[in-house]
Design a protein around this motif. Structure first.
Motif, PDB file in Angstrom:
ATOM      1  N   GLY A  90      27.015  43.912  16.702  1.00 31.17           N
ATOM      2  CA  GLY A  90      27.588  44.850  15.749  1.00 31.17           C
ATOM      3  C   GLY A  90      27.822  46.247  16.287  1.00 31.17           C
ATOM      4  O   GLY A  90      28.365  47.101  15.584  1.00 31.17           O
ATOM      5  N   LYS A  91      27.421  46.497  17.532  1.00 31.68           N
ATOM      6  CA  LYS A  91      27.574  47.838  18.105  1.00 31.68           C
ATOM      7  C   LYS A  91      28.665  47.831  19.176  1.00 31.68           C
ATOM      8  O   LYS A  91      28.800  46.854  19.916  1.00 31.68           O
ATOM      9  N   PRO A  92      29.419  48.938  19.300  1.00 31.43           N
ATOM     10  CA  PRO A  92      30.447  48.983  20.337  1.00 31.43           C
ATOM     11  C   PRO A  92      29.812  48.990  21.726  1.00 31.43           C
ATOM     12  O   PRO A  92      28.840  49.713  21.974  1.00 31.43           O
ATOM     13  N   ALA A  93      30.360  48.184  22.596  1.00 34.46           N
ATOM     14  CA  ALA A  93      29.803  48.037  23.939  1.00 34.46           C
ATOM     15  C   ALA A  93      30.928  47.802  24.934  1.00 34.46           C
ATOM     16  O   ALA A  93      32.048  47.441  24.558  1.00 34.46           O
ATOM     17  N   THR A  94      30.619  48.035  26.212  1.00 38.63           N
ATOM     18  CA  THR A  94      31.565  47.724  27.281  1.00 38.63           C
ATOM     19  C   THR A  94      30.878  46.837  28.315  1.00 38.63           C
ATOM     20  O   THR A  94      29.661  46.913  28.508  1.00 38.63           O
ATOM     21  N   ILE A  95      31.669  46.011  28.942  1.00 42.07           N
ATOM     22  CA  ILE A  95      31.208  45.244  30.096  1.00 42.07           C
ATOM     23  C   ILE A  95      32.212  45.484  31.219  1.00 42.07           C
ATOM     24  O   ILE A  95      33.425  45.355  31.018  1.00 42.07           O
ATOM     25  N   GLN A 122      27.025  47.912  28.735  1.00 47.23           N
ATOM     26  CA  GLN A 122      26.595  49.234  28.266  1.00 47.23           C
ATOM     27  C   GLN A 122      26.972  49.401  26.811  1.00 47.23           C
ATOM     28  O   GLN A 122      28.110  49.090  26.424  1.00 47.23           O
ATOM     29  N   PHE A 123      26.049  49.887  26.033  1.00 46.69           N
ATOM     30  CA  PHE A 123      26.363  50.214  24.643  1.00 46.69           C
ATOM     31  C   PHE A 123      26.919  51.629  24.579  1.00 46.69           C
ATOM     32  O   PHE A 123      26.484  52.519  25.319  1.00 46.69           O
ATOM     33  N   ILE A 124      27.912  51.811  23.720  1.00 39.61           N
ATOM     34  CA  ILE A 124      28.566  53.110  23.599  1.00 39.61           C
ATOM     35  C   ILE A 124      27.906  53.892  22.477  1.00 39.61           C
ATOM     36  O   ILE A 124      27.752  53.375  21.360  1.00 39.61           O
ATOM     37  N   GLN A 125      27.518  55.119  22.794  1.00 44.42           N
ATOM     38  CA  GLN A 125      26.925  55.992  21.778  1.00 44.42           C
ATOM     39  C   GLN A 125      28.036  56.485  20.866  1.00 44.42           C
ATOM     40  O   GLN A 125      28.993  57.104  21.323  1.00 44.42           O
ATOM     41  N   GLU A 126      27.919  56.150  19.591  1.00 43.38           N
ATOM     42  CA  GLU A 126      28.932  56.623  18.647  1.00 43.38           C
ATOM     43  C   GLU A 126      28.575  58.022  18.151  1.00 43.38           C
ATOM     44  O   GLU A 126      27.401  58.328  17.956  1.00 43.38           O
ATOM     45  N   PRO A 127      29.584  58.877  17.910  1.00 43.87           N
ATOM     46  CA  PRO A 127      29.297  60.209  17.358  1.00 43.87           C
ATOM     47  C   PRO A 127      28.679  60.081  15.975  1.00 43.87           C
ATOM     48  O   PRO A 127      29.065  59.230  15.186  1.00 43.87           O
TER      49      PRO A 127
END
Lengths: 128, 128
Positions: A90-95, A122-127
């Motif tokens: 459920g969290k935005p992430a990049t590979i 890597q999980f992206i920290q959302e504002p």
């Protein structure tokens, strides 16, 4: 067919297929008896039908691919680096991944390997 | 040894070995009976001694490597994208390449494939 122009266009069709969430358009890039190992150290997925199902499941995760740098071509193999943007738990992430496509003489992909693992997620920290 | 930290450090040692034009420091990263296919569609170079000679010849071309993006790790294979700066026929040129290192349990490279070809070679226009 070891034609760099064709092989590069197949890589672009692969990227574009994800952008449209169109698993069928990706499955037809593969030979009937092709194998996909994604990640490369997992058991192979064999045959276009199973490969289609694999990509259909991936589309559910709202995956987008962005190429990093040019497609590398060595004989009948194309290799390319890219970033995957997706939701994970459920969290935005990049590979960050690198794929290789091995081509059969008829221009279809006969073997795909995807090089990535836990260290490339890597999980992206959302504002806030 | 499928340790991502070790595998990434070997990739860095490989890059650093080129920066120092130190073929011996690269040869010792390989297992005694390792194979190198550079480019991946060429016949394999087999054994550390032949591999050492191969890199010694590369150093004569004043090759420098720059990593593009993170090292991708899938099990016992590391894949990485990079740019090669070199002289080709006396002129400055670049090659975009992707290498894979397959690691033996003892942490040495047992097989290397370098994905690049003629379409990845570019000559750099020098200012007049």
């Amino acid at each position: 067919m070891s034609d760099p122009v064709h092989m590069t266009s197949v890589v672009q069709a692969y990227i574009d297929g994800f952008a449209r969430a169109d698993a069928a358009s990706i499955a037809v890039l593969y030979a009937d008896d092709a194998t996909v190992r994604d990640p490369a150290n997992s058991p192979p997925i064999t045959g276009r039908e199973a490969i289609h199902a694999f990509y259909a499941r991936a589309m559910d995760k709202d995956i987008r691919l962005t190429l990093n740098g040019p497609v590398r071509i060595a004989g009948n193999v194309a290799a390319f680096a890219f970033r995957i943007d997706m939701k994970r738990d459920g969290k935005p992430a990049t590979i960050d991944a690198i794929d290789t496509f091995e081509f059969a003489p008829d221009g279809l992909i006969t073997a795909m390997h995807a090089y990535w693992g836990p260290t490339n997620l890597q999980f992206i920290q959302e504002p806030k």
